[in-house]
Design a protein around this motif. Structure first.
Motif, PDB file in Angstrom:
ATOM      1  N   GLN A  76       0.837  -1.211   0.000  1.00 50.59           N
ATOM      2  CA  GLN A  76       0.000   0.000   0.000  1.00 50.59           C
ATOM      3  C   GLN A  76       0.871   1.260   0.000  1.00 50.59           C
ATOM      4  OE1 GLN A  76       1.685  -0.804   2.407  1.00 50.59           O
ATOM      5  NE2 GLN A  76       0.566  -0.964   4.329  1.00 50.59           N
ATOM      6  N   SER A  77       2.023   1.205  -0.685  1.00 52.78           N
ATOM      7  CA  SER A  77       2.948   2.352  -0.643  1.00 52.78           C
ATOM      8  C   SER A  77       2.992   3.131  -1.954  1.00 52.78           C
ATOM      9  CB  SER A  77       4.357   1.861  -0.293  1.00 52.78           C
ATOM     10  OG  SER A  77       4.805   0.951  -1.292  1.00 52.78           O
ATOM     11  N   TYR A  78       2.001   2.882  -2.839  1.00 49.59           N
ATOM     12  CA  TYR A  78       2.027   3.580  -4.137  1.00 49.59           C
ATOM     13  C   TYR A  78       1.835   5.092  -3.953  1.00 49.59           C
ATOM     14  CZ  TYR A  78       1.108  -1.043  -6.337  1.00 49.59           C
ATOM     15  OH  TYR A  78       1.149  -2.367  -6.739  1.00 49.59           O
ATOM     16  N   VAL A  79       0.919   5.481  -3.042  1.00 49.07           N
ATOM     17  CA  VAL A  79       0.657   6.922  -2.845  1.00 49.07           C
ATOM     18  C   VAL A  79       1.915   7.574  -2.255  1.00 49.07           C
ATOM     19  CG1 VAL A  79      -0.853   8.634  -1.766  1.00 49.07           C
ATOM     20  CG2 VAL A  79      -1.778   6.414  -2.475  1.00 49.07           C
ATOM     21  N   HIS A  80       2.535   6.879  -1.349  1.00 48.35           N
ATOM     22  CA  HIS A  80       3.815   7.335  -0.794  1.00 48.35           C
ATOM     23  C   HIS A  80       4.837   7.555  -1.913  1.00 48.35           C
ATOM     24  CE1 HIS A  80       7.578   7.102   1.565  1.00 48.35           C
ATOM     25  NE2 HIS A  80       7.925   6.113   0.758  1.00 48.35           N
ATOM     26  N   LYS A  81       4.850   6.681  -2.889  1.00 49.35           N
ATOM     27  CA  LYS A  81       5.789   6.828  -3.994  1.00 49.35           C
ATOM     28  C   LYS A  81       5.424   8.021  -4.874  1.00 49.35           C
ATOM     29  CE  LYS A  81       7.582   2.152  -4.205  1.00 49.35           C
ATOM     30  NZ  LYS A  81       8.359   1.246  -5.063  1.00 49.35           N
ATOM     31  N   ILE A  82       4.125   8.231  -5.069  1.00 48.98           N
ATOM     32  CA  ILE A  82       3.693   9.390  -5.857  1.00 48.98           C
ATOM     33  C   ILE A  82       4.119  10.678  -5.149  1.00 48.98           C
ATOM     34  CG2 ILE A  82       1.644  10.694  -6.567  1.00 48.98           C
ATOM     35  CD1 ILE A  82       0.293   7.890  -6.976  1.00 48.98           C
ATOM     36  N   LEU A  83       3.956  10.712  -3.852  1.00 46.67           N
ATOM     37  CA  LEU A  83       4.259  11.942  -3.082  1.00 46.67           C
ATOM     38  C   LEU A  83       5.751  12.119  -2.848  1.00 46.67           C
ATOM     39  CD1 LEU A  83       1.387  11.863  -0.419  1.00 46.67           C
ATOM     40  CD2 LEU A  83       1.481  13.125  -2.596  1.00 46.67           C
ATOM     41  N   THR A  84       6.529  11.104  -3.237  1.00 49.02           N
ATOM     42  CA  THR A  84       7.992  11.276  -3.106  1.00 49.02           C
ATOM     43  C   THR A  84       8.646  11.203  -4.481  1.00 49.02           C
ATOM     44  OG1 THR A  84       8.090   8.915  -2.592  1.00 49.02           O
ATOM     45  CG2 THR A  84       8.166  10.464  -0.729  1.00 49.02           C
ATOM     46  N   GLY A  85       7.937  11.754  -5.460  1.00 51.09           N
ATOM     47  CA  GLY A  85       8.546  12.058  -6.749  1.00 51.09           C
ATOM     48  C   GLY A  85       8.609  10.951  -7.764  1.00 51.09           C
ATOM     49  N   ARG A  86       7.804   9.883  -7.611  1.00 46.39           N
ATOM     50  CA  ARG A  86       7.936   8.760  -8.544  1.00 46.39           C
ATOM     51  C   ARG A  86       6.698   8.519  -9.397  1.00 46.39           C
ATOM     52  NH1 ARG A  86      10.195   4.782  -3.991  1.00 46.39           N
ATOM     53  NH2 ARG A  86       9.437   6.469  -2.648  1.00 46.39           N
ATOM     54  N   ALA A  87       5.799   9.507  -9.480  1.00 47.78           N
ATOM     55  CA  ALA A  87       4.570   9.321 -10.272  1.00 47.78           C
ATOM     56  C   ALA A  87       4.914   8.931 -11.702  1.00 47.78           C
ATOM     57  CB  ALA A  87       3.744  10.601 -10.253  1.00 47.78           C
ATOM     58  N   ARG A  88       5.938   9.559 -12.247  1.00 39.92           N
ATOM     59  CA  ARG A  88       6.240   9.317 -13.671  1.00 39.92           C
ATOM     60  C   ARG A  88       6.721   7.897 -13.914  1.00 39.92           C
ATOM     61  NH1 ARG A  88       9.759  12.544 -11.425  1.00 39.92           N
ATOM     62  NH2 ARG A  88      11.915  11.894 -11.045  1.00 39.92           N
ATOM     63  N   ASP A  89       7.079   7.169 -12.851  1.00 41.27           N
ATOM     64  CA  ASP A  89       7.632   5.810 -13.058  1.00 41.27           C
ATOM     65  C   ASP A  89       6.567   4.724 -13.055  1.00 41.27           C
ATOM     66  OD1 ASP A  89      10.259   6.915 -10.860  1.00 41.27           O
ATOM     67  OD2 ASP A  89      10.167   6.976 -13.055  1.00 41.27           O
ATOM     68  N   PHE A  90       5.314   5.099 -12.839  1.00 42.19           N
ATOM     69  CA  PHE A  90       4.291   4.058 -12.676  1.00 42.19           C
ATOM     70  C   PHE A  90       3.967   3.315 -13.966  1.00 42.19           C
ATOM     71  CE2 PHE A  90       2.436   3.600  -8.441  1.00 42.19           C
ATOM     72  CZ  PHE A  90       3.177   4.545  -7.745  1.00 42.19           C
ATOM     73  N   GLY A  91       4.425   3.859 -15.090  1.00 41.79           N
ATOM     74  CA  GLY A  91       4.158   3.163 -16.353  1.00 41.79           C
ATOM     75  C   GLY A  91       4.846   1.813 -16.405  1.00 41.79           C
ATOM     76  N   ARG A  92       5.877   1.635 -15.599  1.00 39.90           N
ATOM     77  CA  ARG A  92       6.604   0.378 -15.595  1.00 39.90           C
ATOM     78  C   ARG A  92       6.566  -0.271 -14.199  1.00 39.90           C
ATOM     79  NH1 ARG A  92       9.736  -1.382 -18.890  1.00 39.90           N
ATOM     80  NH2 ARG A  92      11.523  -1.840 -17.557  1.00 39.90           N
ATOM     81  N   LEU A  93       5.420  -0.079 -13.540  1.00 45.60           N
ATOM     82  CA  LEU A  93       5.243  -0.664 -12.204  1.00 45.60           C
ATOM     83  C   LEU A  93       5.377  -2.183 -12.255  1.00 45.60           C
ATOM     84  CD1 LEU A  93       4.339  -0.396  -9.196  1.00 45.60           C
ATOM     85  CD2 LEU A  93       1.966  -0.575 -10.041  1.00 45.60           C
ATOM     86  N   ARG A  94       6.243  -2.707 -11.388  1.00 43.85           N
ATOM     87  CA  ARG A  94       6.440  -4.144 -11.201  1.00 43.85           C
ATOM     88  C   ARG A  94       7.030  -4.824 -12.436  1.00 43.85           C
ATOM     89  NH1 ARG A  94       2.031  -7.191  -7.893  1.00 43.85           N
ATOM     90  NH2 ARG A  94       1.160  -7.695  -9.945  1.00 43.85           N
ATOM     91  N   GLN A  95       7.548  -4.025 -13.381  1.00 42.50           N
ATOM     92  CA  GLN A  95       8.199  -4.611 -14.550  1.00 42.50           C
ATOM     93  C   GLN A  95       9.707  -4.596 -14.339  1.00 42.50           C
ATOM     94  OE1 GLN A  95       6.615  -2.448 -17.917  1.00 42.50           O
ATOM     95  NE2 GLN A  95       4.513  -2.835 -17.216  1.00 42.50           N
ATOM     96  N   ARG A  96      10.410  -5.486 -15.045  1.00 43.08           N
ATOM     97  CA  ARG A  96      11.850  -5.610 -14.815  1.00 43.08           C
ATOM     98  C   ARG A  96      12.527  -4.269 -15.064  1.00 43.08           C
ATOM     99  NH1 ARG A  96      16.113  -9.667 -17.217  1.00 43.08           N
ATOM    100  NH2 ARG A  96      17.422  -9.916 -15.373  1.00 43.08           N
ATOM    101  N   ASP A  97      13.373  -3.865 -14.152  1.00 45.81           N
ATOM    102  CA  ASP A  97      14.048  -2.551 -14.180  1.00 45.81           C
ATOM    103  C   ASP A  97      13.066  -1.394 -14.019  1.00 45.81           C
ATOM    104  OD1 ASP A  97      16.046  -3.972 -16.806  1.00 45.81           O
ATOM    105  OD2 ASP A  97      16.431  -3.928 -14.627  1.00 45.81           O
ATOM    106  N   GLY A  98      11.810  -1.690 -13.709  1.00 49.82           N
ATOM    107  CA  GLY A  98      10.832  -0.622 -13.472  1.00 49.82           C
ATOM    108  C   GLY A  98      10.570  -0.451 -11.989  1.00 49.82           C
ATOM    109  N   LEU A  99       9.561   0.333 -11.668  1.00 47.56           N
ATOM    110  CA  LEU A  99       9.225   0.660 -10.280  1.00 47.56           C
ATOM    111  C   LEU A  99       8.832  -0.606  -9.507  1.00 47.56           C
ATOM    112  CD1 LEU A  99       8.906   3.403  -8.718  1.00 47.56           C
ATOM    113  CD2 LEU A  99       6.439   3.211  -9.178  1.00 47.56           C
ATOM    114  N   SER A 100       9.377  -0.755  -8.319  1.00 46.30           N
ATOM    115  CA  SER A 100       8.981  -1.889  -7.497  1.00 46.30           C
ATOM    116  C   SER A 100       7.564  -1.681  -6.978  1.00 46.30           C
ATOM    117  CB  SER A 100       9.932  -2.030  -6.292  1.00 46.30           C
ATOM    118  OG  SER A 100       9.394  -2.925  -5.341  1.00 46.30           O
ATOM    119  N   GLY A 101       6.861  -2.753  -6.737  1.00 45.47           N
ATOM    120  CA  GLY A 101       5.514  -2.656  -6.156  1.00 45.47           C
ATOM    121  C   GLY A 101       5.551  -2.503  -4.647  1.00 45.47           C
TER     122      GLY A 101
END
Ligand SMILES: Cc1ncc(C[n+]2csc(CCOP(=O)(O)OP(=O)(O)O)c2C)c(N)n1
Ligand SMILES: CC(=O)[C@@H](O)[C@H](O)COP(=O)(O)O
Ligand SMILES: [Mg+2]
Length: 593
Positions: A76-101
């Motif tokens: 449940q840390s996606y909102v935390h990630k958005i608020l700490t500058g990672r919104a633009r990385d969600f296109g590759r959420l949980r994909q290899r070399d992408g944003l961790s879930g």
């Protein structure tokens, strides 16, 4: 605000600078963003929709990373990630070399706990607070955010017992109570939270322990959250802020989903929450059908789950035999020890957990089940490389640790037919524990054996008279091994492929079979430093069989997240890689990596 405003929230400071009257719009923006992105990539939708306002409030009241915010389980840390500058990385959420879930220390200094195993946050909080104080940093706050499900885990209570008397002056426990794990949270604690929510409780059990308690607080009311967190900051002693949220809040398909509020989804239609592509039958589906059929004739079979009744495939069994299925909450240690009690009383318990979560109950497996030689069967779903959930979810430890447990037998089916057969063999074992492991994957086509010798399935016999290589496949690695055999045979290399079905203890016939080949290559979807291959190499040495044994499997590393097939290939567990390693070992005789 347009979605790209989110990308401006590069630091929590940005959300703190926003005027309070702009926060509802921000929450709506984040919610729309989550639905849009997570439905495209898959991920944890319901849990994150439920903590939008809470996470905004946390980052406005606390100054991360000076203040430590620890998310329990971390799904449940996606909102935390958005608020700490990672919104633009969600296109590759949980994909290899992408944003961790999950939180990731490599991604951000705001992230602390990468482990997705539940019920750890309060222990981290206790440890963080103790060292902050030791280092004269006692102005730093520690905030543990734990769900009601996570709080059914025993580790939380061990931590609370310590927190209550440690003298922490700036430790806040945010209990995110949405009354659910996947399904509704179970047990006396869930009942206590229900009474607290309804106002029927005579005080909170937290107060009885010596913690301050604030709540229940509406977890979607930004002003109420802010006031409660401000009050907790002023308390000067450990405080539980009981926040009441709705899992999937603001997205009707999530809120309406009776199964689990779209807890973890694949690629789904945002308007319905349903998968955009039909999903093939999985190993879990096969297990679910077979255990329900077994339940018809085996009144002694009782199934246990740790808050994951549907995900482990027990829905059918539960609907037919509700009196013989137990959901213990997120409490694997209790599940295994309770199963030891059940077996002692004459039942045959079937403990159904994801492979990685059995780690938590290893002592109970050894000292409560195996020591007493009790007939308990462990069904280990998500064994081997799982994929998108990353390092703490890959089921790569069971096949390396269980073989050292005296009297415990481990089965690895190669296909659905094998799962059905081995499950029945396992529940028929009455003089000790058994385990059966299978991956997070579609069940695929059955792989017939050409013969069964002493319980070992021969899948391919070398076409040459002189047998060069014995490929020993653990479970689903039968497919890659047969692919490798075809490649090698085309090069004139004689290959025998066998599937031992029971991978621990080593079948006594295997060393003799090895002696008739120039090389043995074992292939397993598990940790190669302790699994079937190492065991077979030792058995060959013990039998004075000189044939060299090469072990192919997963390295002694934490594996990244990604797609299962891609990761298996990256770690040499596809047919081409198996053929290549075998060829190299035959020609130059070097150890594989
Ligand atoms: C030790 C362990 N067992 C099982 C799981 C699987 N799991 C992931 S999330 C979850 C439910 C968590 O419920 P809760 O803590 O209430 O969080 P919510 O999803 O409701 O926000 C479970 C059982 C896990 N992560 N760790
Ligand atoms: C966070 C957690 O542990 C579970 O939600 C897990 O992510 C589910 O995994 P599957 O999607 O493989 O069921
Ligand atoms: Mg919950």
């Amino acid at each position: 605000m347009t979605p790209d405003v989110l990308s401006l929230l590069a630091e929590p400071g940005a959300v703190r600078a926003l005027a309070a009257d702009r926060l509802p719009a921000l929450a709506a923006e984040i919610r729309a963003f989550l639905v849009d992105r997570v439905c495209r990539t898959g991920g944890h939708l319901g849990p994150n929709l439920g903590v939008v306002e809470l996470t905004i409030a946390l980052h406005r009241r606390f100054d991360s990373p000076t203040d430590a915010i620890v998310f329990d389980t971390g799904h449940q840390s996606y909102v935390h990630k958005i608020l700490t500058g990672r919104a633009r990385d969600f296109g590759r959420l949980r994909q290899r070399d992408g944003l961790s879930g999950y939180p990731s220390r490599a991604e951000s200094p705001h992230d602390l706990v990468e482990n997705s195993h539940a019920s750890t946050a309060l222990s981290y909080a206790d440890g963080l607070a103790r060292v902050f104080a030791l280092r004269g940093q006692s102005e730093r706050y520690v905030v543990a955010v734990a769900g009601d499900g996570a709080m059914t885990g025993g580790l939380c209570w061990e931590a609370m017992n310590n927190i209550a008397t440690a003298g922490h002056e700036r430790l806040v426990i945010v209990l995110n109570d949405n009354a659910r794990s996947y399904s509704p949270t179970v047990g006396g604690f869930a009942e206590h939270l229900r009474r607290l929510r309804s106002g029927d409780a005579d005080g909170s059990m937290f107060g009885q322990l010596g913690l301050d308690y604030l709540g229940p607080v509406d977890g979607h009311d930004l002003a109420a959250l802010d006031a409660a967190l401000a009050k907790a900051k002023r308390a000067g002693r450990p405080t539980v802020v009981h926040v009441v949220t709705t899992k999937g809040h603001g997205h009707e398909p999530s809120e309406r989903d009776e199964a689990d509020c779209l807890h973890a989804v694949g690629v789904v239609d945002p308007d319905t929450g349903r998968p955009v592509k039909p999903t093939a039958a999985t190993w879990t589906d096969v297990f679910g059908e077979e255990i329900a059929a077994i339940g018809e004739t085996r009144q002694d079979v009782v199934c246990l789950t740790a808050a994951m009744l549907r995900p482990v495939g027990l829905a059918a069994f539960a609907s037919r035999f509700p009196e013989r299925v137990v959901d213990v909450g997120i409490a694997e240690q209790h599940a295994v020890c309770s199963a030891a009690g059940m077996a002692t009383a004459g039942a045959h318990p079937v403990v159904c957990v994801y492979s990685t979560f059995l780690n938590r109950a290893f002592d109970q497996v050894v000292m409560d089940v195996a020591l007493h030689r009790l007939p308990v069967t462990f069904v280990l779903d998500r064994a081997g490389v799982t994929g998108p959930d990353g390092p703490s979810h890959h089921g790569m430890w069971d096949s390396a640790v269980l073989p050292v447990v005296p009297g415990l037998r481990v089965a690895a089916p190669r296909d659905a037919a094998g799962l059905r057969e081995l499950l029945r063999e396992a529940v028929d074992v009455d003089d000790g524990p058994t385990a059966i492991r299978f991956p997070k994957a579609s069940a695929g086509e059955d792989i017939p054996a050409v013969a069964r010798v002493d319980g070992i399935d021969v899948l391919h016999r070398g076409s040459r008279s002189g047998l060069d290589v014995l490929l020993v496949a653990a479970g689903v690695m039968a497919g890659p091994c047969l692919d490798a055999a075809r490649r090698l045979e085309a090069e004139g290399i004689g290959v025998t492929v066998v599937d031992p079905r029971w991978i621990a203890p080593v079948h006594p016939t295997l060393p003799h079979l090895a002696a008739r080949h120039r090389l043995v290559v074992t292939v397993e979807d598990g940790n190669r430093t302790g699994g079937m291959g190492v065991q077979l190499a030792q058995a060959c040495a013990d039998a004075a069989v000189a044939t060299p044994v090469r072990n192919l499997g997963l390295p002694r590393r934490f594996l990244e997240h990604g797609v299962r097939g891609e990761l298996l290939a990256a770690y040499g567990l596809d047919g081409e890689s198996v053929a290549r390693h075998t060829r190299e070992a035959l020609t130059v005789g070097v150890a594989t990596r």
